[in-house]
Write a protein that holds these residues in place. Sequence first.
Motif, mmCIF file in Angstrom:
data_model
loop_
_atom_site.group_PDB
_atom_site.id
_atom_site.type_symbol
_atom_site.label_atom_id
_atom_site.label_comp_id
_atom_site.label_asym_id
_atom_site.label_seq_id
_atom_site.Cartn_x
_atom_site.Cartn_y
_atom_site.Cartn_z
ATOM 1 N N ALA A 346 0.915 -1.374 0.136
ATOM 2 C CA ALA A 346 -0.356 0.329 -0.061
ATOM 3 C C ALA A 346 1.026 1.529 0.196
ATOM 4 N N TYR A 347 0.014 2.273 -0.821
ATOM 5 C CA TYR A 347 1.350 3.146 -1.006
ATOM 6 C C TYR A 347 2.531 3.650 -1.225
ATOM 7 N N ARG A 348 3.001 1.937 -1.682
ATOM 8 C CA ARG A 348 4.783 2.029 -2.156
ATOM 9 C C ARG A 348 4.790 2.555 -3.819
ATOM 10 N N PHE A 349 5.865 3.574 -4.193
ATOM 11 C CA PHE A 349 5.888 3.312 -5.923
ATOM 12 C C PHE A 349 7.213 2.979 -5.971
ATOM 13 N N ARG A 350 7.313 2.785 -7.094
ATOM 14 C CA ARG A 350 9.183 2.686 -7.592
ATOM 15 C C ARG A 350 9.798 3.691 -7.457
ATOM 16 N N THR A 351 11.092 3.223 -7.257
ATOM 17 C CA THR A 351 11.982 4.482 -6.888
ATOM 18 C C THR A 351 12.301 4.969 -8.020
ATOM 19 N N PRO A 352 12.274 6.159 -8.733
ATOM 20 C CA PRO A 352 12.943 6.680 -9.638
ATOM 21 C C PRO A 352 14.453 7.229 -9.937
ATOM 22 N N GLY A 353 15.205 6.618 -11.313
ATOM 23 C CA GLY A 353 16.071 7.223 -11.726
ATOM 24 C C GLY A 353 17.109 8.442 -11.391
ATOM 25 N N LEU A 354 17.267 8.806 -10.957
ATOM 26 C CA LEU A 354 18.038 10.189 -10.886
ATOM 27 C C LEU A 354 18.760 10.591 -12.158
ATOM 28 N N ARG A 355 19.198 9.949 -12.960
ATOM 29 C CA ARG A 355 19.494 10.911 -14.180
ATOM 30 C C ARG A 355 18.999 11.340 -15.202
ATOM 31 N N ASN A 356 19.756 12.767 -14.899
ATOM 32 C CA ASN A 356 19.564 14.247 -15.675
ATOM 33 C C ASN A 356 17.705 14.858 -14.955
ATOM 34 N N VAL A 357 17.642 14.102 -13.654
ATOM 35 C CA VAL A 357 16.869 14.798 -13.165
ATOM 36 C C VAL A 357 17.009 16.032 -13.005
ATOM 37 N N ALA A 358 17.673 17.015 -13.093
ATOM 38 C CA ALA A 358 16.897 18.280 -13.023
ATOM 39 C C ALA A 358 16.202 18.668 -14.064
ATOM 40 N N LEU A 359 16.400 17.313 -15.251
ATOM 41 C CA LEU A 359 15.740 18.563 -16.634
ATOM 42 C C LEU A 359 13.930 18.073 -16.383
ATOM 43 N N THR A 360 13.302 17.483 -15.645
ATOM 44 C CA THR A 360 12.676 16.325 -15.426
ATOM 45 C C THR A 360 11.575 16.756 -14.304
ATOM 46 N N ALA A 361 11.498 18.169 -14.030
ATOM 47 C CA ALA A 361 10.735 18.046 -12.835
ATOM 48 C C ALA A 361 9.252 18.476 -13.805
ATOM 49 N N PRO A 362 7.514 18.489 -13.142
ATOM 50 C CA PRO A 362 8.214 18.095 -11.045
ATOM 51 C C PRO A 362 8.431 16.738 -10.961
ATOM 52 N N TYR A 363 8.501 16.246 -9.766
ATOM 53 C CA TYR A 363 8.509 15.451 -9.120
ATOM 54 C C TYR A 363 7.777 14.441 -8.138
ATOM 55 N N GLY A 364 8.168 12.965 -7.760
ATOM 56 C CA GLY A 364 7.182 12.449 -7.557
ATOM 57 C C GLY A 364 6.313 11.950 -8.596
ATOM 58 N N HIS A 365 5.172 10.921 -7.318
ATOM 59 C CA HIS A 365 4.627 9.926 -8.344
ATOM 60 C C HIS A 365 3.282 11.057 -8.976
ATOM 61 N N ASN A 366 3.172 12.318 -8.569
ATOM 62 C CA ASN A 366 1.543 12.746 -8.584
ATOM 63 C C ASN A 366 2.871 14.009 -9.027
ATOM 64 N N GLY A 367 3.761 14.336 -9.257
ATOM 65 C CA GLY A 367 4.367 15.537 -9.595
ATOM 66 C C GLY A 367 4.085 16.730 -8.571
ATOM 67 N N ALA A 368 3.406 15.834 -7.277
ATOM 68 C CA ALA A 368 3.491 17.178 -5.702
ATOM 69 C C ALA A 368 4.532 18.875 -6.110
ATOM 70 N N TYR A 369 6.040 18.429 -6.109
ATOM 71 C CA TYR A 369 7.583 19.267 -5.992
ATOM 72 C C TYR A 369 7.475 19.898 -7.236
ATOM 73 N N ASP A 370 7.671 21.092 -8.191
ATOM 74 C CA ASP A 370 7.962 21.510 -9.017
ATOM 75 C C ASP A 370 8.879 22.222 -8.887
ATOM 76 N N ASN A 371 10.581 21.684 -8.085
ATOM 77 C CA ASN A 371 11.575 21.678 -8.010
ATOM 78 C C ASN A 371 12.277 21.012 -6.864
ATOM 79 N N LEU A 372 13.508 20.332 -7.153
ATOM 80 C CA LEU A 372 14.399 19.272 -6.607
ATOM 81 C C LEU A 372 14.564 20.009 -4.930
ATOM 82 N N LEU A 373 14.661 21.361 -4.825
ATOM 83 C CA LEU A 373 15.207 21.815 -3.762
ATOM 84 C C LEU A 373 13.594 21.027 -2.896
ATOM 85 N N ASP A 374 12.495 21.376 -3.025
ATOM 86 C CA ASP A 374 11.610 20.883 -2.428
ATOM 87 C C ASP A 374 11.140 19.612 -1.653
#
Length: 468
Positions: A346-374
């Motif tokens: 329950a409520y577990r989601f796949r770990t995303p890969g991080l290569r080029n992660v700075a280019l792919t905002a927003p983040y999280g399975h539902n895009g809850a955060y629009d920047n890497l810092l948050d």
Amino acid sequence: MRFGKTPLFHQIARLFDIGKSRTRDQRKQGDPSHARHLGLISGLLLVAPAAIAQPITAEDFLSFDADQARLGQLLFYDKILSGNRNIACGTCHHHDLGSADGLSLGIGEGGSGLGPKRTAGDGSTRIRKRIPRNAPALWNLGHRDIRVMFHDGRLMPSDLYGNGYDSPADEWLPQGLTSLLAAQALFPMTSQFEMAGNPSENEVAGAVHDRIDKAWPILAKRVRTIADYGAMFVSAFDHIDRSEDVTIVDIGNALAAFIGTEWANFDSPYDAFLTEGTPLPADAERGRQLFFGDAGCVRCHNGPLFTDQEFHAMALPAFGPGRTRAWDPAPRDVGRMGATDDLEDAYRFRTPGLRNVALTAPYGHNGAYDNLLDMVRHMADPLGARARWTRDKARLPDVPWLSEIDFIIQSDRLEMERQASFVDAEPVPLTDIEIDDIVAFLHSLTGKTARQRPLGRPETVPSGLPVD
């Protein structure tokens, strides 16, 4: 495994040297956190050293045919593969947006435009709901280590159904798909809100309503009856002698050839650090030490792709329509449990890969955060960040007829309590400077040529339909 005097060896050795000096100093000062640091280093011993920091080479990728990749490029951007001929794979996985769409939850079939400027349509063709999950980026999906697809892992290699895959199509997935990536490419075409459309609107959506595999022959016929496509398939595939032989399997394999080669990228500053010993910038170097050390990021983000490809509950804020199940219409997303029906997932989601992660905002399975810092702040303190989260952190284009229900799940107190009770990580105290350093390290995972893809976006496609 043998370790020589390589950059990888030096990196691991340096990590342990740092750990020794820091914990020795902490112990002298009576700092109890030295025990936590030792524990993290001990935990790294449970992760194979080769998985901690490992360079990528071209040999690590599946082999794809160049002619098939060029054919796949056209299909990827051709709206002929959607029920109403109004959306393509590239609409939500665009070159200009780092192979994603720049939105927390996408606007699929019925919308118009691209990325953050995409609108939700109007009249009878307007969207009925947002796409339930964030559009995942496509970087390095042709890597041989990839063994699971989708946020909930509902596609993976398996002999369960005799076709090579455990997938949403069960026994109806056709034979002959040459990679996990090829199998994945078929499913957005059958999704009502992504590409298929509503059952009353077109024959593709109507066929999906009967059974998922009934739509694929319709789409294949659309493609092969376009003369240019037919000729290209005959030229690119040895087993195809005439256009009438083209099936959805060939289309899937062509799409995989394009995706698997187009977004293969491993020339980041971090790769230069691994292979040549090129130092990272000072802040990125501090972030690297935290990532592999005190912050514990490496426990889940390990290996050459920076993912363990497992599933973890990180208490991301809930919103949107959720990926609901037929017998569970509440607008919630139970993650991996939706694929396995196992409460442990329950409520577990796949770990995303991080290569080029700075280019792919927003983040999280539902895009809850629009920047890497948050996002890093959340990973360091999931429940605390969840409590502090505000709706403006999500990138949701205004859709007036959906605004009243976008966040309705948050009014379900019991569901919010359930989600908060499933968390797979303890808080890690990090200062603002340390978080900035980790973000700097994540930026060092961006390839130097990440924005210069081999084929790019085509200007036109054989169907003559507009290209987003």
